[in-house]
Design a protein around this motif. Sequence first.
Motif, mmCIF file in Angstrom:
data_model
loop_
_atom_site.group_PDB
_atom_site.id
_atom_site.type_symbol
_atom_site.label_atom_id
_atom_site.label_comp_id
_atom_site.label_asym_id
_atom_site.label_seq_id
_atom_site.Cartn_x
_atom_site.Cartn_y
_atom_site.Cartn_z
ATOM 1 N N SER A 1 -3.628 -1.921 3.686
ATOM 2 C CA SER A 1 -4.758 -1.942 2.753
ATOM 3 C C SER A 1 -5.520 -0.626 2.760
ATOM 4 C CB SER A 1 -5.709 -3.092 3.090
ATOM 5 O OG SER A 1 -5.123 -4.333 2.790
ATOM 6 N N VAL B 1 -6.029 -13.157 2.032
ATOM 7 C CA VAL B 1 -4.709 -12.528 2.118
ATOM 8 C C VAL B 1 -4.368 -11.949 0.747
ATOM 9 C CG1 VAL B 1 -2.256 -12.907 2.521
ATOM 10 C CG2 VAL B 1 -3.955 -14.088 3.939
ATOM 11 N N GLU B 2 -4.136 -10.658 0.696
ATOM 12 C CA GLU B 2 -3.884 -9.986 -0.574
ATOM 13 C C GLU B 2 -2.522 -9.295 -0.624
ATOM 14 O OE1 GLU B 2 -7.148 -7.318 -0.985
ATOM 15 O OE2 GLU B 2 -8.572 -8.896 -1.557
ATOM 16 N N LEU B 3 -1.841 -9.257 0.522
ATOM 17 C CA LEU B 3 -0.563 -8.548 0.602
ATOM 18 C C LEU B 3 0.586 -9.525 0.789
ATOM 19 C CD1 LEU B 3 -1.604 -5.656 3.023
ATOM 20 C CD2 LEU B 3 -1.722 -5.684 0.518
ATOM 21 N N LEU C 1 -1.588 -11.075 -5.698
ATOM 22 C CA LEU C 1 -1.027 -10.475 -4.488
ATOM 23 C C LEU C 1 -0.326 -9.161 -4.817
ATOM 24 C CD1 LEU C 1 0.537 -13.711 -2.983
ATOM 25 C CD2 LEU C 1 -1.526 -12.569 -2.170
ATOM 26 N N ARG D 1 4.945 -9.597 1.344
ATOM 27 C CA ARG D 1 6.242 -8.933 1.504
ATOM 28 C C ARG D 1 7.311 -9.988 1.284
ATOM 29 N NH1 ARG D 1 6.876 -4.946 6.351
ATOM 30 N NH2 ARG D 1 6.260 -3.433 4.754
ATOM 31 N N GLU E 1 -4.270 -6.388 10.540
ATOM 32 C CA GLU E 1 -4.214 -6.984 9.208
ATOM 33 C C GLU E 1 -3.046 -7.963 9.114
ATOM 34 O OE1 GLU E 1 -4.784 -5.192 4.835
ATOM 35 O OE2 GLU E 1 -3.161 -4.241 5.973
ATOM 36 N N PHE F 1 3.169 -9.059 8.725
ATOM 37 C CA PHE F 1 3.541 -9.983 7.658
ATOM 38 C C PHE F 1 4.154 -11.224 8.310
ATOM 39 C CE2 PHE F 1 3.312 -5.922 5.518
ATOM 40 C CZ PHE F 1 2.676 -6.254 4.325
ATOM 41 N N THR G 1 -0.249 -3.761 10.549
ATOM 42 C CA THR G 1 -0.207 -4.861 9.575
ATOM 43 C C THR G 1 0.963 -5.774 9.911
ATOM 44 O OG1 THR G 1 -1.174 -3.461 7.843
ATOM 45 C CG2 THR G 1 -0.042 -5.465 7.135
ATOM 46 N N GLY H 1 -0.612 -10.142 6.373
ATOM 47 C CA GLY H 1 -0.124 -10.409 5.030
ATOM 48 C C GLY H 1 0.871 -11.548 5.077
ATOM 49 N N SER H 2 1.269 -12.027 3.906
ATOM 50 C CA SER H 2 2.207 -13.149 3.830
ATOM 51 C C SER H 2 3.653 -12.671 3.763
ATOM 52 C CB SER H 2 1.894 -14.008 2.597
ATOM 53 O OG SER H 2 2.911 -14.983 2.406
ATOM 54 N N THR I 1 4.090 -1.570 10.159
ATOM 55 C CA THR I 1 4.119 -2.988 9.773
ATOM 56 C C THR I 1 5.196 -3.739 10.562
ATOM 57 O OG1 THR I 1 5.753 -2.809 7.951
ATOM 58 C CG2 THR I 1 3.450 -2.292 7.436
#
Length: 249
Positions: free
Chosen positions: A235, A147-149, A170, A151, A109, A87, A85, A111-112, A59
């Motif tokens: 994910s 967006v489902e993740l 989230l 940090r 992927e 973020f 991934t 994420g926010s 990540t």
Amino acid sequence: MNFFLTVSGRKVKQAILIVIISFFTALFYFSQSIVQFPVLSAKEEPRAIYKGENGIALTFNIGWGDVQAEPILQVLKKQKVQSATFFLSGAWAERHPETVKDIQEMGYEIGSLGYAYEDYTELEDDQIRRDINRSLEVLKKLDVQEVELLRSPTGHFDKRTLEIADDMGLTMVHWSLNSQDWKNPGVQKIVKNVSKVKKGDIILMHASDAATQTAKALPEVLALIQNKGEMVTVSHLIANGKVKTTLIP
């Protein structure tokens, strides 16, 4: 003879009861074993995921800067890395729509990382919600869907933050292995920090401008990871095996 039949009947009933109890006990444990996304504790308390079981998730956090993201993407492309991934902070993504597009087109992927780089433990509830919502709105405008993740921007979170994230649908994602690349300790030190990697790890790296040595360390880091296991997105990691979670009291 009547006594014998009475005793035998009682034993048969006891045996049937034991079989029924055993069946439902086995069914319970089986149902527990197939749950692959245990974000909640037994008390229904939201938790942050920090480790999985199958695969290794690389990540990257990007909170600010204009320089480091592209070289890192170029290394990933050259090494033919298919899963990672990112973020992204909303503020950064807003200013770098083309780089966001590149990340998507490479199949990675997203994420926010919130919108502004703020410590959620120091904000009020409504401020946290606003920051998260603002980041999601930016990502949606950039065609980053579902967006489902999440940090936490600074990596700091508490029970309150976890509850807000959970209410917003989230999943809070932490990490199990920190490369410490943001400290710029030297390429070999970054590589050494990642050399502890094992299956299930979520590795933290950065593509913000503060991390000036990440791109140079990345080829060796990737070689280490690929020798230890399959690289997957966060994910994929949490959906294909048991995950370890942490609850902040």
